[in-house]
Design a protein around this motif. Structure first.
Motif, short mmCIF file in Angstrom:
data_model
loop_
_atom_site.label_atom_id
_atom_site.label_comp_id
_atom_site.label_asym_id
_atom_site.label_seq_id
_atom_site.Cartn_x
_atom_site.Cartn_y
_atom_site.Cartn_z
N GLN A 106 0.81 -1.21 0.00
CA GLN A 106 0.00 0.00 0.00
C GLN A 106 0.85 1.27 0.00
O GLN A 106 0.47 2.28 -0.58
CB GLN A 106 -0.97 -0.02 1.18
N ASP A 107 2.03 1.22 0.62
CA ASP A 107 2.93 2.38 0.58
C ASP A 107 3.39 2.65 -0.85
O ASP A 107 3.40 3.80 -1.31
CB ASP A 107 4.14 2.17 1.49
N GLN A 109 1.87 1.61 -3.61
CA GLN A 109 0.68 1.99 -4.38
C GLN A 109 0.31 3.46 -4.14
O GLN A 109 -0.07 4.16 -5.07
CB GLN A 109 -0.50 1.11 -4.02
N LEU A 110 0.40 3.90 -2.90
CA LEU A 110 0.05 5.29 -2.59
C LEU A 110 0.91 6.26 -3.38
O LEU A 110 0.41 7.23 -3.95
CB LEU A 110 0.17 5.54 -1.09
N GLU A 111 2.21 6.00 -3.44
CA GLU A 111 3.11 6.86 -4.22
C GLU A 111 2.67 6.90 -5.68
O GLU A 111 2.63 7.96 -6.29
CB GLU A 111 4.55 6.36 -4.12
N GLN A 113 -0.34 6.20 -6.91
CA GLN A 113 -1.66 6.82 -7.04
C GLN A 113 -1.57 8.34 -6.98
O GLN A 113 -2.21 9.04 -7.78
CB GLN A 113 -2.58 6.28 -5.96
N VAL A 114 -0.77 8.85 -6.07
CA VAL A 114 -0.60 10.30 -5.98
C VAL A 114 0.02 10.83 -7.27
O VAL A 114 -0.41 11.86 -7.80
CB VAL A 114 0.24 10.67 -4.74
N TRP A 187 -10.41 5.90 -0.49
CA TRP A 187 -9.86 5.88 0.86
C TRP A 187 -11.01 6.19 1.81
O TRP A 187 -11.81 7.10 1.56
CB TRP A 187 -8.77 6.94 1.05
#
Length: 196
Positions: A106-107, A109-111, A113-114, A187
């Motif tokens: 998820q870390d 993926q978050l990068e 996605q942003v 989210w």
């Protein structure tokens, strides 16, 4: 005979190694690219992602090992084509190691996605028809855990109705003219203390 596409298979991820296989930015980029192209060789992937063919080939084999991609036939010579494995994946039974693996994925993926949101914002004025259909929403309210579960169930029904049936379009032959990849991000988390 039904006109409905077959249901997307479901897989519960229980092995932390299955999740850790995704905790790599290049592997997630490869999955996104296969979603866009339908099928690709390691050489085609490498050209689009500015990586070496050998590196992309290795990562594709790792993704195949854990069931995220599969061979899609061969091309000339020994050229191997790859495509996504279309399935709905969930992690339900959390353990310490599985939870840490999910956090790592998820870390990464978050990068990504942003960055995807930033990339879209940079070009949205060039595509006014699509700009009108995109949504960025930031809202909050007060909910109980039960109400939050109801919201999540409603969201999953929405995915089942509108997104998952169309996920088979990851294969290029199933795409209607005029369609394009669309990313749905979600989210939903508590941000403050419990009300007393």
């Amino acid at each position: 005979m039904s006109d409905q596409p077959p249901a997307v298979p479901r897989r519960e991820l229980r092995d932390p190694a299955e999740l850790r296989a995704l905790a790599h930015p290049l592997r997630l980029a490869i999955l996104d690219l296969l979603a866009e192209l339908g099928t690709a060789t390691a050489t085609e992937v490498s050209a689009r992602l500015n990586e070496s063919p050998a590196n992309c080939s290795w990562h594709l084999r790792q993704l195949a090992r854990y069931g995220y991609v599969e061979e899609a036939g061969t091309g000339p010579g020994r050229t191997r084509r790859w495509r996504l494995v279309l399935e709905f994946r969930r992690v339900d039974q959390m353990s310490g190691e599985l939870e840490r693996a999910l956090d790592a994925v998820q870390d990464v993926q978050l990068e990504r996605q942003v960055q995807a949101i930033r990339d879209w914002r940079a070009r949205r004025r060039e595509e006014p028809a699509w700009a009108e259909t995109t949504v960025e929403s930031d809202c909050w309210t007060w909910l109980t855990a039960e109400e939050a579960a109801e919201f999540q169930a409603a969201y999953e029904r929405l995915l089942q109705e509108h997104i998952l049936p169309r996920s088979r379009r990851a294969h290029a032959t199933d795409r209607p003219p005029g369609s394009r990849p669309v990313r749905v991000l979600y989210w939903f988390f508590p941000t403050g203390p419990v009300s007393t």
